[in-house]
Enzyme design. Structure first.
Site, mmCIF file in Angstrom:
data_model
loop_
_atom_site.group_PDB
_atom_site.id
_atom_site.type_symbol
_atom_site.label_atom_id
_atom_site.label_comp_id
_atom_site.label_asym_id
_atom_site.label_seq_id
_atom_site.Cartn_x
_atom_site.Cartn_y
_atom_site.Cartn_z
ATOM 1 C CG ASP A 99 -0.307 -0.514 2.486
ATOM 2 O OD1 ASP A 99 0.926 -0.389 2.616
ATOM 3 O OD2 ASP A 99 -1.018 -1.049 3.345
ATOM 4 C CG ASN A 105 -9.195 -1.935 11.771
ATOM 5 O OD1 ASN A 105 -8.210 -2.517 11.327
ATOM 6 N ND2 ASN A 105 -9.693 -0.833 11.227
ATOM 7 C CG HIS A 133 -5.927 -2.461 8.621
ATOM 8 N ND1 HIS A 133 -6.077 -1.219 9.209
ATOM 9 C CD2 HIS A 133 -4.586 -2.647 8.559
ATOM 10 C CE1 HIS A 133 -4.895 -0.716 9.475
ATOM 11 N NE2 HIS A 133 -3.972 -1.567 9.094
ATOM 12 C CD GLU A 145 -8.815 0.510 7.581
ATOM 13 O OE1 GLU A 145 -8.907 -0.410 8.421
ATOM 14 O OE2 GLU A 145 -8.120 1.518 7.767
HETATM 15 C C1 GLP Z 1 -0.481 0.067 8.517
HETATM 16 C C2 GLP Z 1 -0.080 -0.711 7.290
HETATM 17 C C3 GLP Z 1 -0.347 -2.190 7.482
HETATM 18 C C4 GLP Z 1 0.297 -2.632 8.775
HETATM 19 C C5 GLP Z 1 -0.320 -1.881 9.927
HETATM 20 C C6 GLP Z 1 0.196 -2.298 11.280
HETATM 21 O O1 GLP Z 1 -1.838 0.220 8.638
HETATM 22 N N1 GLP Z 1 -0.766 -0.300 6.112
HETATM 23 O O2 GLP Z 1 0.171 -2.909 6.381
HETATM 24 O O3 GLP Z 1 0.108 -4.003 8.935
HETATM 25 O O4 GLP Z 1 -0.027 -0.514 9.723
HETATM 26 O O5 GLP Z 1 1.301 -1.542 11.633
HETATM 27 P P1 GLP Z 1 2.233 -1.802 12.863
HETATM 28 O O6 GLP Z 1 3.141 -2.900 12.461
HETATM 29 O O7 GLP Z 1 2.976 -0.502 13.047
HETATM 30 O O8 GLP Z 1 1.375 -2.150 14.012
#
Ligand code: GLP
Length: 250
Positions: free
Chosen positions: A67, A136, A138, A143
């Site tokens: 993304d 959540n 995702h 989402e």
């Molecule tokens: C963002 C990214 C996700 C990732 C998530 C969790 O939303 N787009 O791909 O999995 O963060 O991030 P973290 O590893 O900082 O908890």
């Protein structure tokens, strides 16, 4: 789904890097799907160490990131392009033309998304996709919703995601509200998936994933239960409050 519980973040990062290394040893021109966020930083550091010690070669590897924030240019240091360069790509011998990340400032976003999915197919699909998980549930930036979108697309981020990402910005008001994300098809058509889960703040998400009451777009990570080659690497601090592991390994 294979559940691999590790003792700490260091072990999580090494386990993840070992999986990436074995995929590349078996297929030097492997196609990887890559995540951002705080969780994979340790894995990227491990992979950089392996590269410096000449134990891994990225020269033929192709990557597709999950993304990118909408409206953010490559030079913006908050962009995922910048994150990937700083935390990984600038330290290894990957061919820059083999790096793919959605372009958040494409003039025609729809065209950009179609071209992104097409390129994944042209490259033969993703051999190993590495995922993190949002609070959540995702995955990428898919989402919770009442429908899962199959293709790469522009999405509105959930309020809790905007809030969670505010730590990377000057606060909530600057935290992006839209992003381009690989859709469910890009994720589920990957031959192998490795989900990394770290931190006490992920306990609720892990609980919901492992109890798997149902596969539903309301909890996007639940779709991983219908993929036949998923490994979840969980730091035990994300599961300390409950003990579901033995009950739910399948
Ligand atoms: C963002 C990214 C996700 C990732 C998530 C969790 O939303 N787009 O791909 O999995 O963060 O991030 P973290 O590893 O900082 O908890």
């Amino acid at each position: 789904m294979i559940i691999n519980v590790v003792r700490n973040y260091c072990e999580l990062s090494k386990t993840a890097a070992d999986v990436v290394q074995s995929v590349i040893i078996n297929k030097p021109n492997a196609v990887l799907g890559l995540p951002t966020g705080s969780t994979p930083i340790g894995m990227y550091n491990e992979l950089i160490r392996m590269y410096r010690e000449r134990n891994i070669d990225f020269s033929e590897v192709t990557t597709f990131n999950l993304d990118e924030y909408y409206g953010m240019s490559y030079e913006n240091e908050k962009s995922y392009h910048y994150y990937m360069q700083r935390n990984f790509f600038s330290h290894i011998n990957i061919n820059p033309s083999n790096i793919n990340i959605p372009n958040g400032i494409a003039k025609d976003i729809e065209k950009e998304c179609i071209a992104y999915d097409m390129k994944i197919k042209e490259c033969g699909g993703i051999d190993l996709l590495i995922l993190g998980i949002g609070h959540n549930g995702h995955i990428g930036f898919n989402e919770p919703s009442n429908e899962m979108i199959m293709n790469t697309h522009l999405t509105n981020l959930a309020e809790e995601t905007v809030m969670a990402n505010a730590r990377f910005f000057k606060g909530h008001d600057e935290s992006p509200e839209k992003a381009i994300t690989m859709g469910l098809e890009g994720i589920m058509s990957s031959r192998q998936i490795m989900l990394l889960v770290n931190g006490k703040d992920k306990t609720a998400a892990v609980r919901r994933l492992l109890t798997r009451d149902k596969v539903s777009p309301e909890f996007p990570a639940s779709f991983l239960h219908v993929h036949n080659n998923v490994m979840v690497v969980i730091n035990e601090d994300a599961i300390e409050e409950f003990n579901l592991i033995h009950k739910h390994i399948s």
